[in-house]
Design an enzyme around this catalytic site. Structure first.
Site, mmCIF file in Angstrom:
data_model
loop_
_atom_site.group_PDB
_atom_site.id
_atom_site.type_symbol
_atom_site.label_atom_id
_atom_site.label_comp_id
_atom_site.label_asym_id
_atom_site.label_seq_id
_atom_site.Cartn_x
_atom_site.Cartn_y
_atom_site.Cartn_z
ATOM 1 N N GLU A 153 1.176 -1.693 0.192
ATOM 2 C CA GLU A 153 -0.264 -0.491 0.223
ATOM 3 C C GLU A 153 0.795 1.307 0.251
ATOM 4 O O GLU A 153 1.267 1.893 0.818
ATOM 5 C CB GLU A 153 -1.016 0.077 1.383
ATOM 6 C CG GLU A 153 -2.165 -1.005 1.011
ATOM 7 C CD GLU A 153 -2.992 -0.942 2.274
ATOM 8 O OE1 GLU A 153 -2.627 0.221 3.491
ATOM 9 O OE2 GLU A 153 -4.281 -2.145 2.443
ATOM 10 N N GLU A 241 -5.994 -7.461 -0.628
ATOM 11 C CA GLU A 241 -6.687 -7.119 1.108
ATOM 12 C C GLU A 241 -7.889 -6.524 0.615
ATOM 13 O O GLU A 241 -8.041 -5.611 -0.075
ATOM 14 C CB GLU A 241 -5.562 -6.615 1.095
ATOM 15 C CG GLU A 241 -5.264 -5.869 2.745
ATOM 16 C CD GLU A 241 -4.533 -5.078 3.365
ATOM 17 O OE1 GLU A 241 -3.459 -5.704 2.895
ATOM 18 O OE2 GLU A 241 -5.107 -4.114 4.202
#
Ligand code: MG
Length: 320
Positions: A153, A241
């Site tokens: 991320e 995710e």
């Protein structure tokens, strides 16, 4: 007579193999074709499974018993090893964290399921990432099980053109030098939400999909619209995710928005891994505090999120 025996043996072997076919035996080598991930037969494939929690904080779930339990009881077809990069993780303990990745990869190969090797970072660390993936790709690049996730991320302060794309341009060739073909999932800006920006300025490599992350309690139609825009411009996406709760990993399960998201994923053939296998006291954890580190979880050891996701996985992934 001999021919009869041979055909009998051959027939039995064939039916024996068919009955025991694992997800990787069925789908084999994955690749990107247009905006889809397809299997060895060229058919779109949707992998559904679970992400483990940060490897430095929850190492006790990084083992073959947990992976096997997830395959047998949750019917996952993919598991994600979230290898922590931060100061307590790979950056200070590269061998320790690499061993955790290997334990999960070895277990997934043994179990016949796919495994996402996730460089669980928020900051660009291209040299360390290249070292890590060089090792993993050299060791496991011949196994169709392995999927490389190069940058979990990226933060919202790191733009695609300025930071994130140059990072991938440095790391992905290191993987490709060792493994020319396995699927790579490339992180996108703003905690892997700006898939539309990445899709408009794509990476010049084959078999690359882009990372889309969502948390149902926070992200809604606006993010689904960004995902739809990326798909429309020809990018393949992989939800490495996602959570049923708010984006900080905590709060109640948002059942309605989770349903909307899962319908969107199925309609668009998007593979997905839920966050996460941990017994940390937070809403997105699948397990209640004190759960065993080696699977065998009864239903009362699961949280509301864990129960919802397990039931959904068991419905969506047919038994072998
Ligand atoms: Mg390969």
């Amino acid at each position: 007579m001999t021919r009869m025996i041979l055909s009998l043996i051959f027939g039995l072997t064939l039916s024996g193999v068919a009955a025991a076919e694992t997800p990787v035996e069925r789908h084999g080598q994955l690749r990107v074709e247009g905006n889809r991930i397809v299997d060895q037969h060229g058919e779109p494939v949707v992998l559904r499974g679970m992400s483990l929690f940060w490897s430095d904080e929850m190492p006790r779930f990084y083992n073959a018993e947990t992976v096997r339990w997830l395959r047998d009881d949750w019917r996952v077809t993919v598991v994600r090893a979230a290898i922590a990069v931060r100061e307590d993780g790979y950056l200070s303990h590269p061998e320790r964290e690499t061993a955790k990745a290997e334990a999960v990869i070895d277990a997934a190969i043994e179990a016949g399921i796919y495994v996402i090797v996730d460089w669980h970072a928020h900051q660009p660390e291209p040299e360390a990432a290249a070292r890590f993936f060089d090792h993993i790709a050299a060791r496991y690049g011949d196994y169709p099980n392995v999927i490389y996730e190069t940058y979990n991320e990226p933060l919202n302060i790191h733009g695609w053109a300025e930071v994130v794309k140059p990072y991938h341009m440095a790391v992905i060739p290191q993987i490709r030098a060792r493994d020319p073909d396995n699927l790579i999932v490339a992180g996108t800006p703003t905690w892997s939400q700006d898939v539309d920006i990445a899709a408009a300025d794509p990476l010049p490599f084959t078999n690359v999909a882009y990372t889309l992350h969502f948390y149902a309690g926070t992200h809604r139609q606006e993010l689904r619209d960004k995902a739809a825009a990326a798909l429309a411009s020809g990018a393949a996406l992989f939800v490495t995710e996602w959570g049923t709760t708010a984006a900080d990993g905590d709060g109640p399960v948002d059942v309605d928005e989770t349903r909307l998201w899962l319908s969107f994923l199925e309609a668009n053939h998007l593979s997905q891994a839920n966050w996460s296998i941990t017994d940390k006291a937070e809403g997105s954890a699948a397990l209640r505090p004190g759960a065993s580190g080696t699977g065998g979880w009864s239903e009362d050891m699961l949280t509301p999120s864990g129960r919802l996701v397990r039931m959904r996985l068991r419905d969506a992934n047919p038994p072998e």
